[in-house]
Motif scaffolding. Structure first.
Motif, PDB file in Angstrom:
ATOM      1  N   SER A   1     -30.817 -45.100  22.882  1.00 47.57           N
ATOM      2  CA  SER A   1     -29.428 -45.045  22.423  1.00 47.57           C
ATOM      3  C   SER A   1     -29.310 -45.339  20.938  1.00 47.57           C
ATOM      4  O   SER A   1     -28.352 -44.885  20.291  1.00 47.57           O
ATOM      5  CB  SER A   1     -28.571 -46.032  23.224  1.00 47.57           C
ATOM      6  N   LYS A   2     -30.249 -46.084  20.386  1.00 45.96           N
ATOM      7  CA  LYS A   2     -30.205 -46.380  18.954  1.00 45.96           C
ATOM      8  C   LYS A   2     -30.417 -45.112  18.128  1.00 45.96           C
ATOM      9  O   LYS A   2     -29.813 -44.947  17.064  1.00 45.96           O
ATOM     10  CB  LYS A   2     -31.273 -47.428  18.597  1.00 45.96           C
ATOM     11  N   ILE A   3     -31.262 -44.216  18.611  1.00 44.05           N
ATOM     12  CA  ILE A   3     -31.481 -42.943  17.927  1.00 44.05           C
ATOM     13  C   ILE A   3     -30.294 -42.013  18.157  1.00 44.05           C
ATOM     14  O   ILE A   3     -29.852 -41.310  17.244  1.00 44.05           O
ATOM     15  CB  ILE A   3     -32.792 -42.298  18.401  1.00 44.05           C
ATOM     16  N   VAL A   4     -29.765 -42.022  19.380  1.00 44.26           N
ATOM     17  CA  VAL A   4     -28.592 -41.193  19.682  1.00 44.26           C
ATOM     18  C   VAL A   4     -27.429 -41.582  18.778  1.00 44.26           C
ATOM     19  O   VAL A   4     -26.768 -40.725  18.182  1.00 44.26           O
ATOM     20  CB  VAL A   4     -28.197 -41.338  21.166  1.00 44.26           C
ATOM     21  N   ASP A   5     -27.158 -42.871  18.656  1.00 44.96           N
ATOM     22  CA  ASP A   5     -26.037 -43.336  17.836  1.00 44.96           C
ATOM     23  C   ASP A   5     -26.251 -43.017  16.359  1.00 44.96           C
ATOM     24  O   ASP A   5     -25.329 -42.598  15.657  1.00 44.96           O
ATOM     25  CB  ASP A   5     -25.841 -44.842  18.020  1.00 44.96           C
ATOM     26  N   ALA A   6     -27.479 -43.223  15.881  1.00 40.68           N
ATOM     27  CA  ALA A   6     -27.762 -42.998  14.459  1.00 40.68           C
ATOM     28  C   ALA A   6     -27.615 -41.528  14.082  1.00 40.68           C
ATOM     29  O   ALA A   6     -27.189 -41.202  12.969  1.00 40.68           O
ATOM     30  CB  ALA A   6     -29.163 -43.493  14.115  1.00 40.68           C
TER      31      ALA A   6
ATOM     32  N   SER B   1     -35.482 -52.644  15.439  1.00 42.36           N
ATOM     33  CA  SER B   1     -36.403 -51.946  14.549  1.00 42.36           C
ATOM     34  C   SER B   1     -36.271 -50.440  14.686  1.00 42.36           C
ATOM     35  O   SER B   1     -36.371 -49.702  13.695  1.00 42.36           O
ATOM     36  CB  SER B   1     -37.844 -52.374  14.843  1.00 42.36           C
ATOM     37  N   ILE B   2     -36.056 -49.965  15.907  1.00 43.93           N
ATOM     38  CA  ILE B   2     -35.871 -48.529  16.113  1.00 43.93           C
ATOM     39  C   ILE B   2     -34.594 -48.058  15.430  1.00 43.93           C
ATOM     40  O   ILE B   2     -34.569 -47.001  14.779  1.00 43.93           O
ATOM     41  CB  ILE B   2     -35.845 -48.203  17.617  1.00 43.93           C
ATOM     42  N   ARG B   3     -33.529 -48.828  15.566  1.00 46.32           N
ATOM     43  CA  ARG B   3     -32.277 -48.449  14.911  1.00 46.32           C
ATOM     44  C   ARG B   3     -32.454 -48.369  13.404  1.00 46.32           C
ATOM     45  O   ARG B   3     -32.020 -47.407  12.761  1.00 46.32           O
ATOM     46  CB  ARG B   3     -31.185 -49.467  15.241  1.00 46.32           C
ATOM     47  N   ARG B   4     -33.110 -49.354  12.835  1.00 45.49           N
ATOM     48  CA  ARG B   4     -33.297 -49.376  11.386  1.00 45.49           C
ATOM     49  C   ARG B   4     -34.167 -48.210  10.924  1.00 45.49           C
ATOM     50  O   ARG B   4     -33.903 -47.581   9.896  1.00 45.49           O
ATOM     51  CB  ARG B   4     -33.909 -50.718  10.968  1.00 45.49           C
ATOM     52  N   ALA B   5     -35.227 -47.918  11.694  1.00 51.70           N
ATOM     53  CA  ALA B   5     -36.090 -46.791  11.336  1.00 51.70           C
ATOM     54  C   ALA B   5     -35.323 -45.473  11.448  1.00 51.70           C
ATOM     55  O   ALA B   5     -35.481 -44.571  10.611  1.00 51.70           O
ATOM     56  CB  ALA B   5     -37.323 -46.765  12.238  1.00 51.70           C
ATOM     57  N   ALA B   6     -34.482 -45.348  12.470  1.00 49.74           N
ATOM     58  CA  ALA B   6     -33.703 -44.125  12.640  1.00 49.74           C
ATOM     59  C   ALA B   6     -32.680 -43.959  11.515  1.00 49.74           C
ATOM     60  O   ALA B   6     -32.504 -42.862  10.978  1.00 49.74           O
ATOM     61  CB  ALA B   6     -32.993 -44.145  13.994  1.00 49.74           C
ATOM     62  N   VAL B   7     -32.023 -45.051  11.148  1.00 47.56           N
ATOM     63  CA  VAL B   7     -31.047 -44.996  10.053  1.00 47.56           C
ATOM     64  C   VAL B   7     -31.742 -44.616   8.750  1.00 47.56           C
ATOM     65  O   VAL B   7     -31.209 -43.854   7.936  1.00 47.56           O
ATOM     66  CB  VAL B   7     -30.320 -46.349   9.916  1.00 47.56           C
TER      67      VAL B   7
END
Length: 398
Positions: free
Chosen positions: A109-114, A141-147
Motif C-alpha cells: 500500500s505504501k507504493i500504491v499511495d506514493a 523504508s518502502i514508503r520513503r524509497a517509493a517517494v
C-alpha cells in the motif's frame, strides 16, 4: 503441553509445528514463514477482488458487497478495491512481490499511495525501480524509497504537488480522553523539521542536567509548550541538513534534493532554502556524478569536529535498517570499539540514534563496516542484516 503452542497454517509448510520444541532462531524462522504465507494469501485476495470488481455490472455496489463479505467498513472496502485495481493494472512488479512473499499488503500500500498521483507510465517506472528495493525493508523504508523514486521520475509533478500542499498548511486541535488534547500542525517540512530539532536539542540539554526526573518525551512536550507560550526563549540555533547537487543549486537541472530525516524535496525549494539569509538549514552540496560532498557550509573545524561532520553527512540517517532519525541528531559511534583497537576514522565510525546505539552494546549484537561503507549487523540469534545509505541522486546515463 498447551495446544496453543502448535501452529497450523495451510501455507509455507507450517502445519503442526510445535513452538515449544524450537530454538529462538527456529521461532524467528516460523515468524518469517508465516509472514510469507500471509503475504501470498493477500495477493490471492487482491486478484480475486480486482476480478470481482471487473465482473460487477454496477461498480457502485462493489465496495458494499466486499464490506459485507469481509465484515469491513465500506470506506475500508473502497480502499481495498482501489488498491487491488492499482496492483493488477499499474503495479505488476509490486503484486509479484506479494505473490512471492517478499512484502505484505500493508507494505504494498505504501507504493500504491506514493504512485497514486502519477500517470500510468510514471507509475510503471516506479514499480519497476522498486522491484529490487523491497526485500528486508519495513513499511516506512518502502514508503520513503517509493517517494524518492516518484520524485526522480516525475520531478515537475513532485515540485507542483509540493507547492499545492504548502497552501494547505493548518493547525488542528483534537481533544482526547483523560484531560489530554493533541495539537496537530500541518507545516512545510523544513519548518516542522527545524521546530522539532530545536525542541529536541533543548530537551536533551535539560535531560543532561542534574536532578531532572522527566523523561525525554515529557521534556520535549514541555519545551514545545513553553516555546509556543513565550515562557522560554530558544537557547540554541538549530541546524537541519539539506543535501543538494551542485548543478541543482546552480539551476542547471531540477533533480530533487533531500531534507535529512524527511526525504526528497523539489529543487525549487532547495534553492529557496539555500538563498534565505536567515535560514536555519545547512546546505550540503554534492558532486552531481559521484555524490561526493563538496561543501557543508563552513570552512574551519578542528579535526574531530570535521570528522564527525563528515560521518553525519555521509550517513544522513541512523544506520540501523528501518530507522530514519536524522544523523545530526544521532550519536557517532565506533563500529569496532576504540578500547578494542578500533580507530577513530570515517570507515570505523557510524551514526546511530541513541536507542540503537544502546542496542548495539547489548550482549550478542555485533556491528562492523567494510571498505565500501556498508554496515553489517549480526543479531544474538545469528541473523545477518546490512545497511548502506541510499544514493542522493542517480548517476547520469553516461
Amino acid at each position: 503441553m498447551d495446544s496453543r503452542e502448535t501452529v497450523r497454517v495451510d501455507h509455507g509448510g507450517l502445519a503442526g509445528v510445535r513452538l515449544s520444541s524450537l530454538s529462538p532462531r527456529g521461532l524467528l524462522r516460523v515468524m518469517r514463514d508465516a509472514e510469507v504465507a500471509r503475504s501470498r494469501a493477500e495477493a490471492v485476495q487482491v486478484r480475486a477482488m480486482a476480478r470481482f470488481a471487473a465482473l460487477s455490472e454496477d461498480p457502485r455496489g462493489v465496495a458494499a458487497e466486499v464490506a459485507l463479505t469481509l465484515a469491513a467498513t465500506e470506506h475500508r472496502a473502497q480502499r481495498m478495491v482501489a488498491m487491488a485495481q492499482a496492483l493488477t493494472t499499474r503495479l505488476p512488479a509490486t503484486l509479484t512481490a506479494m505473490e512471492t512473499g517478499t512484502i505484505d499488503a500493508y507494505k504494498a500500500s505504501k507504493i500504491v499511495d506514493a504512485t497514486d498521483p502519477l500517470s500510468d507510465e510514471h507509475a510503471a517506472a516506479v514499480d519497476a525501480a522498486m522491484a529490487d528495493r523491497l526485500d528486508g525493508r519495513n513499511p516506512s523504508s518502502i514508503r520513503r524509497a517509493a517517494v524518492r523514486q516518484v520524485a526522480a521520475v516525475d520531478p515537475d509533478g513532485h515540485a507542483e504537488r509540493a507547492r499545492k500542499r504548502r497552501l494547505e498548511r493548518s493547525v488542528q486541535l483534537v481533544h482526547q480522553d483523560d484531560a489530554m488534547t493533541t495539537l496537530i500542525a500541518d507545516l512545510p517540512t523544513e519548518t516542522a523539521t527545524a521546530i522539532y530539532a530545536r525542541v529536541d536539542r533543548i530537551a536533551k540539554t535539560l535531560r543532561g542536567g542534574g536532578g531532572e526526573t522527566r523523561t525525554l518525551e515529557q521534556l520535549r512536550a514541555d519545551v514545545f509548550a513553553e516555546l509556543c507560550l513565550g515562557h522560554r526563549t530558544a537557547e540554541a540555533r538549530t541546524e537541519v541538513f539539506v543535501h543538494v547537487a551542485a548543478t541543482t543549486l546552480a539551476g542547471a537541472d531540477d533533480h530533487p534534493a533531500e531534507l535529512s530525516g524527511h526525504g526528497p524535496i523539489p529543487a525549487w525549494l532547495a534553492r529557496d532554502l539555500a538563498a534565505r539569509p536567515d535560514s536555519v538549514l545547512r546546505k550540503v552540496v554534492t558532486d552531481p556524478v559521484t555524490g561526493t560532498v563538496l561543501d557543508v557550509g563552513r570552512t574551519r573545524y578542528r579535526p574531530p569536529v570535521a570528522l564527525a561532520e563528515w560521518v553525519k553527512v555521509r550517513d544522513r540517517e541512523c544506520r540501523m535498517p528501518g530507522c530514519h532519525r536524522p544523523s545530526h541528531a544521532s550519536d557517532i559511534d565506533h563500529t569496532r570499539d576504540w578500547a578494542r583497537g578500533g580507530s577513530t576514522s570515517a570507515d570505523n565510525l557510524t551514526g546511530l540514534c541513541r536507542r540503537h546505539h544502546r542496542l548495539k552494546d547489548l550482549p550478542g549484537w555485533h556491528l562492523a563496516t567494510d571498505d565500501a561503507g556498508t554496515l553489517h549487523i549480526r543479531t544474538p540469534t545469528g541473523q545477518h542484516h546490512h545497511s548502506r545509505p541510499e544514493p542522493l541522486h542517480p548517476a547520469p546515463p553516461f
